[in-house]
Design a protein around this motif. Structure first.
Motif, short mmCIF file in Angstrom:
data_model
loop_
_atom_site.label_atom_id
_atom_site.label_comp_id
_atom_site.label_asym_id
_atom_site.label_seq_id
_atom_site.Cartn_x
_atom_site.Cartn_y
_atom_site.Cartn_z
N THR A 199 -9.71 0.93 2.26
CA THR A 199 -9.19 1.28 0.93
C THR A 199 -8.89 2.78 0.84
O THR A 199 -7.82 3.18 0.35
CB THR A 199 -10.18 0.87 -0.17
OG1 THR A 199 -10.43 -0.53 -0.05
CG2 THR A 199 -9.65 1.18 -1.55
N LYS A 200 -9.80 3.60 1.32
CA LYS A 200 -9.59 5.05 1.29
C LYS A 200 -8.38 5.44 2.13
O LYS A 200 -7.52 6.21 1.69
CB LYS A 200 -10.83 5.78 1.80
CG LYS A 200 -10.68 7.30 1.79
CD LYS A 200 -11.86 7.98 2.48
CE LYS A 200 -11.73 9.47 2.54
NZ LYS A 200 -10.47 9.97 3.04
N ASN A 201 -8.30 4.90 3.35
CA ASN A 201 -7.17 5.22 4.22
C ASN A 201 -5.85 4.72 3.65
O ASN A 201 -4.83 5.41 3.74
CB ASN A 201 -7.40 4.65 5.62
CG ASN A 201 -8.53 5.35 6.35
OD1 ASN A 201 -8.86 6.50 6.07
ND2 ASN A 201 -9.14 4.66 7.30
N ALA A 202 -5.86 3.54 3.05
CA ALA A 202 -4.64 3.00 2.45
C ALA A 202 -4.18 3.85 1.28
O ALA A 202 -2.98 4.14 1.13
CB ALA A 202 -4.87 1.56 2.00
N PHE A 203 -5.12 4.30 0.46
CA PHE A 203 -4.77 5.15 -0.68
C PHE A 203 -4.22 6.50 -0.20
O PHE A 203 -3.20 6.97 -0.72
CB PHE A 203 -5.98 5.35 -1.59
CG PHE A 203 -5.67 6.20 -2.79
CD1 PHE A 203 -4.96 5.69 -3.85
CD2 PHE A 203 -6.07 7.54 -2.84
CE1 PHE A 203 -4.65 6.48 -4.96
CE2 PHE A 203 -5.77 8.33 -3.94
CZ PHE A 203 -5.06 7.80 -5.00
N ASP A 204 -4.89 7.09 0.78
CA ASP A 204 -4.42 8.37 1.32
C ASP A 204 -3.02 8.24 1.92
O ASP A 204 -2.15 9.10 1.71
CB ASP A 204 -5.39 8.91 2.37
CG ASP A 204 -6.70 9.38 1.78
OD1 ASP A 204 -6.79 9.56 0.54
OD2 ASP A 204 -7.66 9.57 2.56
#
Length: 123
Positions: free
Chosen positions: A75-80
């Motif tokens: 989720t963090k990587n996708a948002f970034d």
């Protein structure tokens, strides 16, 4: 009569230059839209690949805690990645707009100059 003929020639030349400016603008827009489309496709492909990888990783977890960690990282990587992509797309679109409007702005300036030089503009 001579003045009218001269004005007609000037306006005819301006019309030709206006069409040239519109063609330059259209060509620029086409070039930039191709780049924007390619960028969108590349991002979509990478996003799909990342989602598939994350799904595979989630299917291979052995505990709830590990599932939460894998999901959080994804989720963090996708948002970034999304935010980075939106910044890139904004920059591409801004540059496209500036470049496409440049010839048209030049023609508007030429028209204003013509009107002022010929004293044809009367309020």
């Amino acid at each position: 009569m001579e003045h009218a003929a001269k004005n007609y020639e000037s306006l005819s030349e301006m019309s030709k230059e206006n069409v040239d400016a519109l063609m330059k603008s259209a060509n620029s827009t086409t070039k930039h839209m191709e780049a924007i489309s390619s960028e969108a496709v590349a991002y979509s492909r990478k996003s799909l690949e990342d989602s598939i990888s994350a799904s595979k990783a989630m299917m291979g977890v052995r505990s709830v805690q590990e599932l939460i960690e894998v999901n959080s990282d994804f989720t963090k990587n996708a948002f970034d990645a999304y935010m980075s992509q939106m910044n890139k797309m904004t920059e591409l679109m801004t540059n496209a707009t500036k470049e496409a409007m440049e010839p048209i702005n030049g023609r508007m300036s030429a028209l204003v100059d013509y009107m002022q030089d010929q004293n044809n503009f009367k309020a």
